[in-house]
Design a protein around this motif. Sequence first.
Motif, PDB file in Angstrom:
ATOM      1  N   UNK A   1      -4.155  -5.420  11.342  1.00  0.00           N
ATOM      2  CA  UNK A   1      -5.128  -4.345  11.469  1.00  0.00           C
ATOM      3  C   UNK A   1      -6.487  -4.823  10.942  1.00  0.00           C
ATOM      4  N   UNK A   2      -6.454  -5.609   9.867  1.00  0.00           N
ATOM      5  CA  UNK A   2      -7.701  -6.160   9.334  1.00  0.00           C
ATOM      6  C   UNK A   2      -8.346  -7.098  10.348  1.00  0.00           C
TER       7      UNK A   2
ATOM      8  N   UNK B   1      -8.261   4.214   1.160  1.00  0.00           N
ATOM      9  CA  UNK B   1      -6.934   4.640   1.620  1.00  0.00           C
ATOM     10  C   UNK B   1      -6.033   5.000   0.438  1.00  0.00           C
ATOM     11  N   UNK B   2      -5.962   4.096  -0.552  1.00  0.00           N
ATOM     12  CA  UNK B   2      -5.070   4.327  -1.676  1.00  0.00           C
ATOM     13  C   UNK B   2      -5.613   5.393  -2.621  1.00  0.00           C
TER      14      UNK B   2
ATOM     15  N   UNK C   1      -0.676  13.763   0.451  1.00  0.00           N
ATOM     16  CA  UNK C   1      -1.226  12.444   0.750  1.00  0.00           C
ATOM     17  C   UNK C   1      -0.645  11.353  -0.137  1.00  0.00           C
ATOM     18  N   UNK C   2      -0.078  11.779  -1.267  1.00  0.00           N
ATOM     19  CA  UNK C   2       0.382  10.765  -2.232  1.00  0.00           C
ATOM     20  C   UNK C   2       1.560   9.962  -1.715  1.00  0.00           C
ATOM     21  N   UNK C   3       2.442  10.525  -0.974  1.00  0.00           N
ATOM     22  CA  UNK C   3       3.640   9.896  -0.414  1.00  0.00           C
ATOM     23  C   UNK C   3       4.614   9.478  -1.495  1.00  0.00           C
TER      24      UNK C   3
ATOM     25  N   UNK D   1       8.363   5.129   3.163  1.00  0.00           N
ATOM     26  CA  UNK D   1       7.265   4.739   2.289  1.00  0.00           C
ATOM     27  C   UNK D   1       7.781   3.884   1.131  1.00  0.00           C
TER      28      UNK D   1
ATOM     29  N   UNK E   1       7.661   3.894  -2.065  1.00  0.00           N
ATOM     30  CA  UNK E   1       8.338   4.430  -3.250  1.00  0.00           C
ATOM     31  C   UNK E   1       9.723   5.009  -2.949  1.00  0.00           C
TER      32      UNK E   1
ATOM     33  N   UNK F   1      -0.465  -4.307   8.491  1.00  0.00           N
ATOM     34  CA  UNK F   1      -1.771  -4.266   7.829  1.00  0.00           C
ATOM     35  C   UNK F   1      -2.650  -5.509   8.048  1.00  0.00           C
TER      36      UNK F   1
ATOM     37  N   UNK G   1       0.860  -1.175   0.000  1.00  0.00           N
ATOM     38  CA  UNK G   1       0.000   0.000   0.000  1.00  0.00           C
ATOM     39  C   UNK G   1       0.901   1.231   0.000  1.00  0.00           C
ATOM     40  N   UNK G   2       0.755   2.046  -1.046  1.00  0.00           N
ATOM     41  CA  UNK G   2       1.722   3.132  -1.247  1.00  0.00           C
ATOM     42  C   UNK G   2       1.612   4.209  -0.183  1.00  0.00           C
ATOM     43  N   UNK G   3       0.452   4.313   0.451  1.00  0.00           N
ATOM     44  CA  UNK G   3       0.271   5.394   1.414  1.00  0.00           C
ATOM     45  C   UNK G   3       0.572   4.967   2.847  1.00  0.00           C
TER      46      UNK G   3
ATOM     47  N   UNK H   1      -7.340   8.041  -1.836  1.00  0.00           N
ATOM     48  CA  UNK H   1      -7.587   9.332  -1.201  1.00  0.00           C
ATOM     49  C   UNK H   1      -6.994  10.543  -1.939  1.00  0.00           C
TER      50      UNK H   1
ATOM     51  N   UNK I   1     -10.437   0.072   3.773  1.00  0.00           N
ATOM     52  CA  UNK I   1      -9.047   0.118   4.236  1.00  0.00           C
ATOM     53  C   UNK I   1      -8.034   0.004   3.115  1.00  0.00           C
ATOM     54  N   UNK I   2      -8.470  -0.397   1.941  1.00  0.00           N
ATOM     55  CA  UNK I   2      -7.524  -0.458   0.828  1.00  0.00           C
ATOM     56  C   UNK I   2      -7.889   0.582  -0.226  1.00  0.00           C
TER      57      UNK I   2
END
Lengths: 350, 212
Positions: free
Chosen positions: A104-105, B136-137, B210-212, A133, A135, A101, A90-92, B139, B132-133
């Motif tokens: 968390x689920x 989140x992604x 928010x992109x990171x 992160x 990237x 993660x 997940x990139x964010x 956003x 949650x996926x």
Amino acid sequence: MSVIIKNLKKAYNVVVLKDINLDIPQGQILGIIGKSGAGKSTLLRCLNGLEQPSAGTITIDNQSFTGVSDSQRRRIQQKIGNVFQNFNLLSRLTALENVMFPLKLLKRSSHVSRSKAMELLSLVGLRGKEHTYPNQLSGGQCQRVAIARALIGDASLLLCDEFTSALDFETSLEILELLGNLNKQLRITIIMITHDMAVVREICDEVCVLDEGRIVEKNDITSILLHPQNMVTKSLIRNLVNKDLPHSLQDSLLQNPTAKSTAVLRLFFSSQAAGEPIISSLVKKYDSPINILFGNLDHIRETAFGCLIIAIPYDVSKMNAIMRDLDHKDVSAEIIGYLPQQGGSLWPNS
Amino acid sequence: MAQLLIQSFLETLVMVGISMIVGTLIGMVMASLLVLTQPLGLWPKPFIFSLLGMFLNAFRSIPFIILIILMIPFTRFCVGTAIGTPAATLPLAFASSLLITRVIEDALNTVPKGLIEVGKALGASNLQIIMKIQFLEGLPLIISGLTTVSINIIGFSAIAGTVGGGGLGDLAIRYGYQRYDFTLLIFIVIILISFVQCIQMSGDFLSTKLKK
């Protein structure tokens, strides 16, 4: 976790998998190899629950994984770790949050999962990268994060889907080494699919070759590499185990011996035989000049193996004795042809 | 004049603000439904999907001024009157929820399939995968989409002036156009330009962050 697959079939509009039977004991590293379109991804997707098989059963740790309720399947899925070709992070989320993660689920307490994730990140060699992160991480580092994420639910089965394709060779080796260590330390079962024999050869115990939706060959890694039976297997390992003469020399080989010809033998030897002075003992015993045309020594995991192509002046009685001798020493030998001249230069144009 | 401008600006702010908040809430629900029920979605229900799609497209093809008139009976039923800022906010909220639904739907659909499969393979529920996926992604894209929509809604709010909605647009038409008060018009335009700039800049900033 042990995995038992019985008579598995999968068909969409076309049949993708037919009659797959596999028995994978706990702690094994199984490589599923095949060309693209062989059905290996579909097989893996049946194992991680992303696809439902059309027929047949999958049993994971004595629990049925097919034909069960969604909640039962989810319970088993939570014990399976997945590593994907494109990492799928997940990139964010930071590396740490990505690893956390799955918990968390499951709504586990973030305090416990946090310390567990920290532990796993240092196990995969990413201490200090917790708050980075994806990237900002290299491909190899991303795959390490993904492996840590796959392990956090106490997975005892790891499914790896072409997970080295997006990495360079050096990085692939590092990741494979990491997986090998995890397999030893945590006794997790690993099933990996790949089209690359080099990956399989690094860490797999067993290899299963898939072609057009069928298992065409399944054996331990040494046998697959040294004595492949199926055409597909042979073509997949062609570049890996070099055991053929250069073309220029191959073309001058004759099918039948003449009075003054030289026999060309291919010898395969593995493990203990690789440590013995086979050639020099042959030279001494039969008083024959032996010319080495080609040689290759290699290791598959802990096993040393080698291939030698040698030329011996042809003599019917001596030849039979030599072949017997080699057989006694656990060296498989075959005569692959004859060269017309005896002694002198064996190589054309030299 | 300053007081007039400030009051109108606040009216615009209230109309746009409320309709964006309501629109986002409705849009989130509708977009999630669309994404879930689409043919290759997590909960494929083609009938619900096409029904919802047709509803959205039908109302989106009605020009806003006609939508306001069309909604008068409903507005009167809900608000008690069809005139004034609260009465204008209702059709605005409706229009914005239509726009926002499509914006969020697109953002959720750009989340790579692989990430959704991560959720599935982990045994996550459909709701968890969406929340949650995908949310989140998606956003950053949702934020930049909402920025564009809110600027559109500012434009729409001027049209709402026709039913006495108040706000800067209404003021511009009454004083600038009907009374030909050109100075006031210039002020309104300057305020609108700076307002839109502010929204666009903060939207861009937030989305990038928010992109990171």
